[in-house]
Design an enzyme around this catalytic site. Structure first.
Site, PDB file in Angstrom:
ATOM      1  N   LYS A  13       0.841  -1.208   0.000  1.00  0.00           N
ATOM      2  CA  LYS A  13       0.000   0.000   0.000  1.00  0.00           C
ATOM      3  C   LYS A  13       0.868   1.247   0.000  1.00  0.00           C
ATOM      4  CE  LYS A  13       0.918   0.989   4.577  1.00  0.00           C
ATOM      5  NZ  LYS A  13       1.732   2.113   5.045  1.00  0.00           N
ATOM      6  N   ASP A 133      -2.271  -1.961  10.067  1.00  0.00           N
ATOM      7  CA  ASP A 133      -2.521  -1.917   8.621  1.00  0.00           C
ATOM      8  C   ASP A 133      -3.100  -3.219   8.079  1.00  0.00           C
ATOM      9  OD1 ASP A 133      -1.377   0.583   8.641  1.00  0.00           O
ATOM     10  OD2 ASP A 133       0.569  -0.102   7.898  1.00  0.00           O
TER      11      ASP A 133
HETATM   12  O1  C5P Z   1       0.170  -1.638  14.708  1.00  0.00           O
HETATM   13  P1  C5P Z   1       1.587  -1.896  14.356  1.00  0.00           P
HETATM   14  O2  C5P Z   1       2.161  -3.083  15.090  1.00  0.00           O
HETATM   15  O3  C5P Z   1       1.832  -1.997  12.876  1.00  0.00           O
HETATM   16  O4  C5P Z   1       2.396  -0.618  14.845  1.00  0.00           O
HETATM   17  C1  C5P Z   1       3.796  -0.600  15.018  1.00  0.00           C
HETATM   18  C2  C5P Z   1       4.172   0.520  15.985  1.00  0.00           C
HETATM   19  O5  C5P Z   1       3.903   1.782  15.379  1.00  0.00           O
HETATM   20  C3  C5P Z   1       3.364   0.502  17.259  1.00  0.00           C
HETATM   21  O6  C5P Z   1       4.007  -0.263  18.246  1.00  0.00           O
HETATM   22  C4  C5P Z   1       3.320   1.979  17.655  1.00  0.00           C
HETATM   23  O7  C5P Z   1       4.492   2.322  18.344  1.00  0.00           O
HETATM   24  C5  C5P Z   1       3.355   2.701  16.327  1.00  0.00           C
HETATM   25  N1  C5P Z   1       2.013   3.135  15.877  1.00  0.00           N
HETATM   26  C6  C5P Z   1       1.412   4.243  16.474  1.00  0.00           C
HETATM   27  N2  C5P Z   1       0.160   4.631  16.054  1.00  0.00           N
HETATM   28  C7  C5P Z   1      -0.468   3.977  15.061  1.00  0.00           C
HETATM   29  C8  C5P Z   1       0.127   2.865  14.430  1.00  0.00           C
HETATM   30  C9  C5P Z   1       1.379   2.474  14.853  1.00  0.00           C
HETATM   31  O8  C5P Z   1       1.966   4.862  17.390  1.00  0.00           O
HETATM   32  N3  C5P Z   1      -1.669   4.398  14.668  1.00  0.00           N
END
Ligand code: C5P
Length: 280
Positions: A13, A133
């Site tokens: 994406k 995502d």
């Molecule tokens: O959700 P995901 O594991 O992909 O996110 C990775 C890191 O990115 C999270 O641990 C967080 O620190 C940060 N993040 C965030 N806010 C979001 C998505 C991700 O702070 N909306």
């Protein structure tokens, strides 16, 4: 009889816009982002004739990868059988293109196609637990995504031509988010979504933006150069995708994007891509 073998493509994406609205109590950031799938993909194959879960890849898989957790959790929650899954990657990692989330979403699609043991709601709820995502990448196409990124409002499809450019250095999503400080950039996602609903490509182009760019450019100034070079090469808009370090340029045609590609041969990754629409 149902085949014990399956092969699928799982797509990357770009974030056409990414607004950071606030930092939440749970440590995540409240986002509003227009996500859009492109025809850059990883290929997943699965053999369901085995017991247990096995995952291999043509790149070093992190321990507890999204894809591995996806397979294990699907199997644990449904009690449905084994899978020997292998990933052939094209999507660069630490790029903001959703590579590891796409692999997780691909695993969920493979498991669901074979076993059909979850309701749509259960599948999307597992996807959201696996990563912000993953729900969008399960569905693909174009959507306005809110919350952590997991709340999806589908938008009309747009056909766009891109050049994706990534420097050799990557960026850790977690590190970038933790270095963010308010005030955040002016939100643009609602404007972009309205433009898409109205079928206005020029309205969308005007709204292309990423609130994570300033912090990323501070860590990696080359991101700023890439965006400038993309505009110089004829892009009508250029921005970083997600938490970077990959950037995208939007071009008036696929031919123009392919022509511009020649100017980025010094980069670690450079690929002309088109929008891709998923069949659900
Ligand atoms: O959700 P995901 O594991 O992909 O996110 C990775 C890191 O990115 C999270 O641990 C967080 O620190 C940060 N993040 C965030 N806010 C979001 C998505 C991700 O702070 N909306």
């Amino acid at each position: 009889m149902m085949s014990n073998f399956a092969r699928i493509r799982t797509y990357a994406k770009v974030n056409l816009t990414l607004d950071v609205l606030k930092k939440r109590e749970d440590g995540y950031h409240e986002l509003s982002t227009v996500m859009h799938t492109i025809d850059l993909y990883d290929e997943l194959t699965a053999d369901f004739s085995c017991e247990g879960i096995k995952l291999t890849a043509d790149f070093p898989l992190p321990e507890n990868s999204v894809a591995y957790r996806a397979a294990c959790e699907y199997s644990r929650r449904t009690g449905c059988g084994g899978a020997n899954i292998s990933i052939r990657a094209n999507i660069p990692s630490m790029a903001g293109l959703g590579g590891s989330s796409a692999d997780g979403a691909g695993v969920l699609r493979l498991m669901q196609a074979r076993y059909g043991a979850m309701t749509k709601q259960e599948l999307y709820s597992l996807a959201a637990e696996l990563g912000s995502d993953v729900p969008f990448l399960l569905r693909g196409s174009t959507a306005l995504c809110r919350g952590r990124g997991e709340i999806i409002e589908p938008l009309d499809d747009m056909r766009l031509s891109f050049l994706i450019v990534k420097p050799s250095e990557g960026i850790s999503t977690k590190e970038l988010f933790s270095s963010l400080k308010p005030p955040y950039a002016e939100p643009e996602s609602e404007k972009a979504a309205a433009a898409i609903r109205a079928g206005s490509v020029s309205g969308l182009i005007d709204a292309v933006s990423n609130a994570l760019s300033p912090a990323a450019e501070e860590k990696l100034p080359i991101i700023c150069d890439i965006k400038r070079r993309l505009m110089g090469a004829g892009a009508v808009a250029a921005e970083m995708s997600g938490s970077g370090s990959a950037c995208f340029g939007i071009f008036e045609s696929a031919d123009k994007a392919r022509l511009a590609q020649k100017q980025f041969e010094d980069m670690a990754f450079c690929r002309a891509c088109e929008s891709i629409k998923y069949a659900e």
